[in-house]
Design an enzyme around this catalytic site. Sequence first.
Site, mmCIF file in Angstrom:
data_model
loop_
_atom_site.group_PDB
_atom_site.id
_atom_site.type_symbol
_atom_site.label_atom_id
_atom_site.label_comp_id
_atom_site.label_asym_id
_atom_site.label_seq_id
_atom_site.Cartn_x
_atom_site.Cartn_y
_atom_site.Cartn_z
ATOM 1 N N ARG A 1 52.723 67.587 9.683
ATOM 2 C CA ARG A 1 52.419 66.166 9.901
ATOM 3 C C ARG A 1 53.163 65.251 8.935
ATOM 4 O O ARG A 1 53.099 64.030 9.051
ATOM 5 C CB ARG A 1 50.917 65.926 9.743
ATOM 6 C CG ARG A 1 50.084 66.666 10.745
ATOM 7 C CD ARG A 1 48.621 66.374 10.511
ATOM 8 N NE ARG A 1 48.333 64.992 10.819
ATOM 9 C CZ ARG A 1 47.840 64.574 11.975
ATOM 10 N NH1 ARG A 1 47.564 65.429 12.911
ATOM 11 N NH2 ARG A 1 47.595 63.302 12.177
ATOM 12 N N ASN B 1 45.285 58.448 6.308
ATOM 13 C CA ASN B 1 46.283 58.539 7.388
ATOM 14 C C ASN B 1 46.168 57.279 8.207
ATOM 15 O O ASN B 1 45.043 56.838 8.491
ATOM 16 C CB ASN B 1 45.965 59.685 8.358
ATOM 17 C CG ASN B 1 46.324 61.029 7.819
ATOM 18 O OD1 ASN B 1 46.840 61.140 6.724
ATOM 19 N ND2 ASN B 1 46.029 62.050 8.587
ATOM 20 N N GLY B 2 47.303 56.750 8.679
ATOM 21 C CA GLY B 2 47.262 55.556 9.524
ATOM 22 C C GLY B 2 47.922 54.382 8.829
ATOM 23 O O GLY B 2 48.657 54.562 7.851
#
Length: 589
Positions: free
Chosen positions: A27, A99-100
């Site tokens: 990721r 995350n984001g």
Amino acid sequence: MCGIVGYLGKGRTRQFVVSRLKKLEYRGYDSSGIAFNKDDKIDNVKAVGNIANLENLITDENEVQCAIAHTRWATHGKPSVKNCHPHSSQSGVWSIVHNGIIENYQEIKEKLKTPTDSDTDTSTVAELLEERNAKTIGDFVEVFKEVQGSYAIVAMNSNALDELFIAKNRSPLYVAENKGEYLVASDPICFVGFAKYYYSFNNYEYAHIKNGKIKFFDAYMNELKKELVELDDCFEETQKFEYEHFMLKEIMEQPEALKRQVKTYRDTNVLAKFNKEFIEKFDYISFIGCGTAYHASMVGARYIERLTGIRASAEIASEFIYKEPVFANEKTLFVFVSQSGETADTLMAMNIAKEHGATCVALTNVLYSSLAKQADYVLPVCAGPEIAVASTKAYVCQLSALYMFARHLNNQIEDKQYNYLKDIELVSSKILDFDQEKINHIADAIKDEMNPIFIGKDLDYIAACEASLKLKEVAYVNATNYPSGELKHGFLALIEDGTPIIVFATEDKVRTKTLNAAHEAVSRGAFQITITNDGGLGYDNLIVIDVDNEYLMPMLEIAPMQYLAYEVSIKKGINPDQPRNLAKSVTVE
Ligand code: AGP
């Protein structure tokens, strides 16, 4: 994009937490870090580069009871120790991984009394938690009323080192428990060997873990009841075994993945719900995806138009969301194609289609993904976990699902019984029938050429698009794809002595046209490589596909090209599993 792990329990080494983080390296892998309890405070270790660099900095095997860890794919701020997660508030009371994208981070920054310690959007949330004097889960949830954007956040507080605080909106997050120990992660892959069941978060949900218990809340602090989800057996596949790279393993797994695809479609009869009555409601089918999933969408649209006569098109999700969606209405069936089911652009496109009253199908490899959850119908892709950044087996399985879907609709419309499962079984038995040594020689011949061109017409053109994307991604080659008929309208000016031209010529009705276009390039010095089902062509550098069904070609002609891209990558000393600047799942717009 980015991976998160959180741990709370009676005690584990940091190596244990980092070993879970390693499962998420697909990721993002430009830096990583871990924060943990030490002497009643929060300590942390961070490193630039992949997770092996972080592992090298963790030498002792002391146990920690509370930890959060993160592997990063940079969005705000370049990869550096300063920008590496976990991020702390100024006094160090809050430490968070995220995350984001915090969309209003500038606005938050302006409200803060203390400047943040990094260039990231994430730091503003850590600081906001401190400045709002958040102590309890209620305070934590209250702070998120000021936060806009996508986030999966796990936070620890130095005054409560036996607690973890969790927030989720539009970025995946899961939690599992085993005998009072908790793991939080951005992919259930991390739970293999730890727990058999896990909880999944919906948007605007929060959780608090304390005293061996977890409580879930909505944004108004109403406590939520959640169902456990069983961990899929196929997560066990996430090891390389004898392969040096996941990309090669995943290319070689394609026959098995296709068999699983056929078995699932046969055993569960997933297509039954798409019956005559269903299909008669629509006069248009729109396929939407990004990157490789967009190429699958292009093939899907061609299959539908040819096999059912229903108008169909493919759109790039990031373009669709800014278009006037004139065709999005109740007479349009939307099919969203996504390996991960978490691609932000594809999810936004689905929201738009739904707002316009359209019916939405998710064609995805991840059945617990946001896309699958939000869709009206799901068409499963049964590739199993795909770890390498470059999509290979998921693409071929997407095509097989699209092919079966289109054939099934054709059966419904014409009231017949064509056995499309047999076709996919044939693909499964033939897909790896290419000569690896020959591809290896071709890889040698093109590896130093800067501008190869991939051409084809119709379905062959889509293969050209996907093949050139593979070479760009894992071998950093500026490959171009062109419809063969377009060469003479400009591109020929770029042909020089030795320019590699990779020609897809598998469709009877257009083969000669494409080969003629290639001849025009060869006459001007190009070096031709041909993928065809016509073994009698008598060219050098011929890759022959011995199957007589043009609909199956998009699956069969891409496998040798995936292998070619892999070989060029290896010859250039690149790690194909972790190409620079990329990440597997693009969860930000
Ligand atoms: C494929 O090799 C790429 N890594 C990329 O184009 C990918 O297909 C795209 O980001 C879409 O991802 P998704 O299928 O998970 O939505």
